[in-house]
Scaffold this motif. Sequence first.
Motif: not given
Lengths: 196, 196
Positions: A10, A12, A15-18, A78-79, B124, B126, B128, B130, B132, B146-148
């Motif tokens: 995964a 950055f 980046l996936m939205q939650p 990572g996912h 949540m 990030t 940078d 963002r 959610n 990942p990353f959140w």
Amino acid sequence: MSAIATNRKATFENLMQPWSVGIDVITGVMDKPDRTLVRRASDMKGYYRDHAALQKLIAAGDPVHYEVFEKELPEEYGHLLLCISKLYPGTVGDECFMTKGHYHTVAGTGEVYLCLRGEGYMIMKTEDGRTNEQKFAPSRMVYVPPFWAHRSVNTGDEPLISFCVYPADAGHNYGDIEKQGFPQKITRRDGRVEMR
Amino acid sequence: MSAIATNRKATFENLMQPWSVGIDVITGVMDKPDRTLVRRASDMKGYYRDHAALQKLIAAGDPVHYEVFEKELPEEYGHLLLCISKLYPGTVGDECFMTKGHYHTVAGTGEVYLCLRGEGYMIMKTEDGRTNEQKFAPSRMVYVPPFWAHRSVNTGDEPLISFCVYPADAGHNYGDIEKQGFPQKITRRDGRVEMR
């Protein structure tokens, strides 16, 4: 359910939205899965000892054997992939309905199964011949450690339903299973369950 | 809950035996956890806006704020850590009880939260900027990609309990959270919940 590990991670940049999804912990139903894998009796040829009994089942309408309800996710490190596994009750001859079972392509990855409904066993084996079994019952969580091939077996009268989570880069590997199966056989005759 | 990623992988030489554990999907209770992390009000200094209200809570007996019930597992790639997160209900001033929140040390790893009891939000952010939010309710599963960085907030009257699964090599990183918190604030006053 790819057979090939991707070796991707995964990033950055991607980046996936939650998000969230309904997973009813009583009924075991996932709300609007992205994909449903359906295995019918005819997909299970060679997996049971009693070939004639399986043929009869196929001829009698080829019923659904098990279903896997999944959310679409990148198959990347990572996912986490998650699904609902639903294995119907029944027997082929006296052998209890079961999933094909698999290793992970990245063999050193585990899986978590939280049983929500039904009863049965997770039967497991390693490539060097070790075996293990864990009982499935509602509110029982089975940990399949890295390197263990695993197969669900339904010994009850209702669907065996589990919520499963595993690393998204794990992949599925049917390896030696199609030819050799698992050493453990679970049978049910007149309501009596036996493992040998 | 190490802050340092280990960079280790599960190996066949250290093969783990399969096991299972009771996780009651109705009450949210894990049977005999190996470890329990306990965070009291006094562990939350600096996390709420109303410092005086937190001091008052600490003086009034320093109640447990949240607990994390865990199974012991190697913090290695391939294994999956799993826990029950139990966040008590209440407010500090008008701010709803919440967990500290964390990034993963291996930032590019996600986490699955299956809510079993209570109500609230996963908030949540990030690095940078963002943000959610996802609603927690029983039988609602939240996917933290990942990353959140993620923090649970309890907006209800009973404990907020989730079953969590994440890669065992992920680690915990409190990063900028202790100083900056999360942009989202969730308050409750006279039973009315607000997010800003």
